[in-house]
Design an enzyme around this catalytic site. Structure first.
Site, PDB file in Angstrom:
ATOM      1  N   LYS A 183       0.857  -1.180   0.000  1.00  0.00           N
ATOM      2  CA  LYS A 183       0.000   0.000   0.000  1.00  0.00           C
ATOM      3  C   LYS A 183       0.897   1.236   0.000  1.00  0.00           C
ATOM      4  O   LYS A 183       1.467   1.612   1.020  1.00  0.00           O
ATOM      5  CB  LYS A 183      -0.934   0.046   1.205  1.00  0.00           C
ATOM      6  CG  LYS A 183      -2.071   1.085   0.990  1.00  0.00           C
ATOM      7  CD  LYS A 183      -2.611   1.670   2.256  1.00  0.00           C
ATOM      8  CE  LYS A 183      -1.799   2.830   2.777  1.00  0.00           C
ATOM      9  NZ  LYS A 183      -1.879   4.061   1.937  1.00  0.00           N
ATOM     10  N   GLU A 257       9.991   1.528  10.778  1.00  0.00           N
ATOM     11  CA  GLU A 257      11.035   2.537  10.599  1.00  0.00           C
ATOM     12  C   GLU A 257      10.333   3.876  10.711  1.00  0.00           C
ATOM     13  O   GLU A 257       9.615   4.291   9.799  1.00  0.00           O
ATOM     14  CB  GLU A 257      11.736   2.356   9.253  1.00  0.00           C
ATOM     15  CG  GLU A 257      13.068   3.087   9.179  1.00  0.00           C
ATOM     16  CD  GLU A 257      12.919   4.474   8.621  1.00  0.00           C
ATOM     17  OE1 GLU A 257      12.828   5.426   9.428  1.00  0.00           O
ATOM     18  OE2 GLU A 257      12.899   4.624   7.400  1.00  0.00           O
ATOM     19  N   CYS A 291      13.391  10.792   6.826  1.00  0.00           N
ATOM     20  CA  CYS A 291      13.356  10.383   8.232  1.00  0.00           C
ATOM     21  C   CYS A 291      14.676  10.672   8.929  1.00  0.00           C
ATOM     22  O   CYS A 291      14.712  10.882  10.133  1.00  0.00           O
ATOM     23  CB  CYS A 291      13.007   8.896   8.337  1.00  0.00           C
ATOM     24  SG  CYS A 291      14.123   7.816   7.413  1.00  0.00           S
ATOM     25  N   GLU A 392       9.337  16.192  15.366  1.00  0.00           N
ATOM     26  CA  GLU A 392       9.767  16.084  13.972  1.00  0.00           C
ATOM     27  C   GLU A 392       8.939  17.013  13.089  1.00  0.00           C
ATOM     28  O   GLU A 392       7.712  16.955  13.094  1.00  0.00           O
ATOM     29  CB  GLU A 392       9.626  14.645  13.491  1.00  0.00           C
ATOM     30  CG  GLU A 392      10.138  14.416  12.082  1.00  0.00           C
ATOM     31  CD  GLU A 392      10.017  12.965  11.645  1.00  0.00           C
ATOM     32  OE1 GLU A 392      10.955  12.463  11.010  1.00  0.00           O
ATOM     33  OE2 GLU A 392       8.981  12.343  11.945  1.00  0.00           O
TER      34      GLU A 392
END
Length: 500
Positions: A183, A257, A291, A392
């Site tokens: 997906k 992750e 990331c 973040e």
């Protein structure tokens, strides 16, 4: 028909299930948007539980059928052939991704070209998966182990590096013998279809890799499906927590992750020019949309002003514009939502006492007035506890702070719930390796940044994730062990006594 689908100006994509295009069961679609223009680009299926169920069953049939019957060597050869196909069509894939997420065409092209190395590496490992013979006390019993695939693996990938992150999860899963339901992000769904078509052109049986598109409902249906043995997810830590909880409720495993708030630590003896270049590339080269973005910089107080001046000067000179143009150094945010997040988090940081050194607002790009462009932003004089040091952004926003000692640098760097990566810049290698041990991060770079390889494990500490991708150990996360006992003696055994 070519191996890569021909596209109109406004392409329409259907799900790819069991080797065939499939319309959505509910007939709903959504539009992707080109972030450089703010205009719609392409239509995709808004998948629901029925679509996911069809894809999972197709993957299970392939596992029980042609894929499961292939020898590991043959499976590995198909993976290598797939790598060749992707490399040959790298420009098409890169253009699709740059159009959909706004990252520079050069970076997307480099990623599309390098993923073949992941398929060569893990394809080569496919026939190196071995069991063991266990030495037992009873010499008449042969006990050995088999390493077998988990089954159907659900792979959910984000929008920032779709092909690269897809292959980081799919390559070890396929080498271990599993099948895939993929997906992609609703922001960047198109390249997933090119990948699966190229896999089948390379000889993959239908159903080994299936693609379903959509938003949260499609992802939840995949995570909840009882026939999905494992979920591989790359994305935010909030979404990762929700996925782990849902999968854990039915005892399915996860590789996660997740996010990061990665520091670059610059000591007074650092190669300053290299450190400045590393900080800039770590946070601005991909508009902060990675990331591993080096979104915090800690610079020794003796060289702080020097480094700060260079960073601000070079940040202001970054060429912002069309990501498909060769001279562009930074493209737009990938979506209107991400642009709004950039603005909101910078405003919040300023409200909590940070000072603005440069940037801090939308960028105006002639000819792209509807695009989601945001200026390279540097915040400094940041009070302790400011949210910009903890949360973040996933945008081109750097928070920079001075430090005075090694212990202070470690405390500052480790002072978040994240632990994905860190950079250390110094000429003292004793200090560098000591810092590598003290930093709570899954990857530590010394005098470099943003380096990854197919054979080097990658993953996070703390809230930055579970498990590892890349390297030999990653394949173990897609295998389960079976113990086989075989009595070799003809002696009649007492049926009521345990064989110990």
């Amino acid at each position: 028909m070519s191996e890569v689908q021909e596209r109109s100006e406004d392409p329409v994509y259907q799900n790819h299930i069991d080797g065939q295009p499939c319309a959505g069961a509910e007939g709903r679609q959504f539009k992707a948007v080109n972030p450089s223009t703010g205009r719609p680009w392409g239509s995709f299926v808004e998948s629901g539980a029925a679509d996911v169920d069809a894809a999972v069953h197709a993957a299970r049939r392939a596992l029980d059928g042609p894929w499961g019957r292939l020898s590991p060597t043959r499976r590995g050869r198909l993976m290598m052939a797939w790598g060749d196909k992707i490399a040959a069509h790298a420009e098409t894939i890169a253009r699709l991704e740059s159009t959909q997420n706004g990252k520079l065409i050069g970076e997307m092209l480099a990623q599309a070209r390098v993923v073949c190395d992941w398929l060569y590496y893990f394809g080569g490992l496919a026939d190196k998966i071995e069991g063991r013979t266990i030495p037992l006390e009873r010499r008449s019993v042969l006990n050995y182990t088999l390493r077998e695939p988990l089954g159907v693996v659900g792979v959910i990938v984000p929008w920032n590096s779709p092909t690269f992150l897809t292959l980081m999860s799919c390559a070890p899963a396929l080498a271990a013998g599993n099948t895939i339901v993929l997906k992609p992000s609703e922001v960047t769904s198109a390249s997933a279809f090119e990948l699966v078509r190229l896999a089948e052109a390379a000889g993959f049986p239908p159903g080994v890799i299936n693609v379903v598109t959509g938003a949260r409902a499609a992802g939840e249906a995949l995570v909840d499906h009882p026939m999905v043995a494992k979920i591989c997810f790359t994305g935010s830590d909030g979404a990762g927590r929700a996925i782990a909880a849902r999968a854990g409720a039915r005892l399915a495993s996860c590789t996660l992750e997740l996010g990061g708030k990665s520091p670059n630590i610059v000591f007074e003896d650092a190669p300053v020019d290299n450190a400045v270049a590393g900080i800039l590339s770590g946070i601005f080269a991909a508009a902060g949309q990675t990331c591993i973005a080096g979104s915090r910089a800690y610079v020794h107080e003796r060289i702080y002003d020097q480094v700060m001046e260079r960073l601000v000067t070079r940040a202001r000179a970054i060429r912002i514009g069309d990501p498909l143009a060769a001279g562009t150094q930074m493209g737009p945010a990938a979506s209107a939502a991400q642009l709004h997040k950039n603005e909101t988090m910078v405003a919040r940081a300023l409200e909590h006492g940070a000072a603005l050194a440069c940037g801090g607002e939308r960028a105006k790009v002639p000819g792209f007035e509807g695009g989601y462009f945001y200026q390279p932003t540097i915040l400094h004089r940041i009070p302790e506890g400011n949210p910009i040091l903890q949360e973040e952004v996933f945008g081109p926003v750097l928070a920079i702070t001075p430090f005075s000692s090694d212990d202070e640098a470690v405390a500052l760097a480790n002072g978040t719930r994240f632990g994905l990566a860190a950079g250390v810049w110094t000429s003292n290698f004793a200090r560098a390796h000591t810092m590598a041990r003290r930093l709570q991060a899954g990857t530590v770079w010394i005098n470099t940044y943003r380096a990854l390889a197919f054979n080097s494990p990658f993953g996070g500490y703390k809230d930055s994730g579970l498990g590892r991708v890349n390297g030999i150990e990653s394949i173990d996360q897609f295998l389960q062990t079976k113990s086989v006992w075989c009595e070799t003696s003809d002696e009649i055994q007492d049926p009521f006594v345990m064989k110990v």
